[in-house]
Enzyme design. Structure first.
Site, short mmCIF file in Angstrom:
data_model
loop_
_atom_site.label_atom_id
_atom_site.label_comp_id
_atom_site.label_asym_id
_atom_site.label_seq_id
_atom_site.Cartn_x
_atom_site.Cartn_y
_atom_site.Cartn_z
CB THR A 1 0.73 0.57 5.20
OG1 THR A 1 1.03 -0.74 4.70
CG2 THR A 1 1.87 1.03 6.08
N GLY A 2 -1.25 -1.78 6.32
CA GLY A 2 -1.34 -3.00 7.12
C GLY A 2 -2.64 -3.73 6.86
CB THR A 3 -4.28 -6.49 8.67
OG1 THR A 3 -3.06 -7.22 8.48
CG2 THR A 3 -5.45 -7.42 8.40
N GLY A 4 -6.11 -3.98 6.85
CA GLY A 4 -7.09 -2.90 6.90
C GLY A 4 -8.15 -3.05 7.98
CB VAL B 1 -13.84 -1.62 0.79
CG1 VAL B 1 -13.24 -0.28 1.13
CG2 VAL B 1 -14.36 -1.62 -0.64
CB THR C 1 -0.87 0.00 1.28
OG1 THR C 1 -1.81 -1.06 1.19
CG2 THR C 1 -1.59 1.32 1.48
N1 GLY Z 1 -1.34 -5.02 1.79
C1 GLY Z 1 -1.35 -4.43 3.05
C2 GLY Z 1 -0.61 -3.14 3.11
O1 GLY Z 1 0.50 -3.03 2.65
O2 GLY Z 1 -1.17 -2.21 3.59
N1 GLY Z 2 -4.27 -1.58 4.28
C1 GLY Z 2 -4.75 -1.95 3.04
C2 GLY Z 2 -5.87 -2.87 3.09
O1 GLY Z 2 -6.08 -3.57 4.09
O2 GLY Z 2 -6.58 -2.94 2.14
#
Ligand code: GLY
Ligand code: GLY
Length: 346
Positions: free
Chosen positions: A267-270, A245, A216
């Site tokens: 950024t991370g696990t949304g 989403v 991200t």
């Molecule tokens: N795909 C998760 C992130 O980088 O936010």
């Molecule tokens: N942080 C990006 C997602 O979880 O989609």
């Protein structure tokens, strides 16, 4: 956490000179940071996603990440140094990262469970708390620009799916064919995901840590006029379910900016960031508890969220920059008017 200074061989000379002249300050990950005696006239931080880089990352790939981050940082630096707005800086930096196949946003984004590529993005203007987001859009070359149009051309904050795409067409934004966004690396990640998650209907993907979905992108900036802005753009998680989403298009979760306090991009696990309203929580802690930016970001990531959930970049109204993450790595960069210019991966 270790910081890796930019390799001089990897980037153009101008960037090297800036990098070498940059004062090396402690970043998040080290101890609390004292506010600068004099606020820098502008400040910028960027991220290319939190995740876990393999220990045996080839040197060429490391240099490619560093080069891309340095290019994005340089673009924002020029805009801000010449007196451009924080809003323009974060949008332009993010469009560059969206076009870069190394990152999980725009070209090079991850595949959904059914093999599509869909985008989430948002942008916020700290001057008046105006904001725009788009979720689950396909084919739009620059989702962050679409988010800005939502902010500036409509009375709304969030557009999703087909309606967002129709609005993009109406606005004359550029569309690209599906293949333009595809990369072999993401297709391989998707093939692996399919083997590992056969029969889960994508549910497992939404709950999986973002290790494989690195990338991200986001930017936060303070401009010479004292205004803050934040922008975030993503393809989400590999194997995400149809319609899923994440936090990136949600104002308050993945993105927030308020001129009085700070601008934040996550950024991370949304899902983890959404239920904590993580980006807004940083500002709330500053506003209601009088915390410093450093303390607020650490409290949200280290105490409210769990280890491995992700990372944040943030800049305060005084130009303090905080880059913090609880994953093994976060691609990131920081620059300001004092000459600071650095990128780091781990
Ligand atoms: N795909 C998760 C992130 O980088 O936010
Ligand atoms: N942080 C990006 C997602 O979880 O989609």
């Amino acid at each position: 956490m270790n910081r890796h200074r930019l390799s001089p061989l990897a980037v153009p000379l101008a960037v090297v000179l800036l990098s070498l002249s940059g004062a090396c300050r402690p970043q998040a990950g080290g101890g609390p940071e004292a506010p600068p005696a004099q606020a820098p006239a502008w400040a910028l931080a960027i991220h290319g996603g939190a995740g876990s880089l393999p220990d045996d990352l080839p040197a060429a790939r490391r240099e490619a990440y560093e080069r891309s981050l340095a290019e994005a940082l340089t673009l924002g630096q020029v805009i801000l140094d010449e007196g451009g707005s924080a809003l323009d800086a974060v949008e332009k930096v993010v469009t560059l990262l969206e076009d870069d196949p190394l990152f999980n946003a725009g070209r090079g984004a991850v595949f959904t469970a059914d093999g599509r590529i869909t985008f989430d993005a948002s942008i916020m203007d700290g001057r008046d708390l105006s904001a725009g987001g788009v979720g689950f859009v396909e084919g739009v070359r620059h989702p962050i620009t679409l988010a800005r149009r939502v902010m500036q051309k409509t009375p709304h904050v969030l557009f999703v799916g087909r309606g967002a795409e129709a609005f993009a067409r109406e606005q004359g934004l550029e569309f690209m064919p599906a293949e333009w966004f595809w990369t072999e690396r993401r297709r391989e990640q998707w093939e692996r995901w399919k083997r590992e998650h056969a029969g889960t209907g994508g549910k497992a993907a939404a709950l999986a840590p973002p290790a494989a979905g690195f990338g991200t992108v986001g930017a936060v900036a303070l401009d010479r006029a004292g205004h803050l802005a934040a922008a975030t753009s993503t393809g989400g998680l590999t194997g995400k379910a149809w319609g899923r989403v994440g936090d990136s298009p949600i104002v308050g979760a993945g993105t927030y900016a308020d001129d009085r306090f700070a601008a934040i991009s996550c950024t991370g696990t949304g899902e983890r960031f959404m239920v904590r309203a993580a980006a807004h929580e940083v500002v709330a802690r500053m506003r209601h508890a009088g915390e410093s930016l450093e303390r607020a970001v650490h409290a949200v990531l280290d105490e409210e969220l769990s280890p491995g959930d992700g990372g944040m970049i943030a800049v305060s109204s005084r130009g303090e920059i905080v880059l913090h993450f609880t994953t093994p790595s976060m691609l990131r960069g920081a620059a300001d008017a004092t000459g600071r210019f650095e990128v780091a991966l781990r």
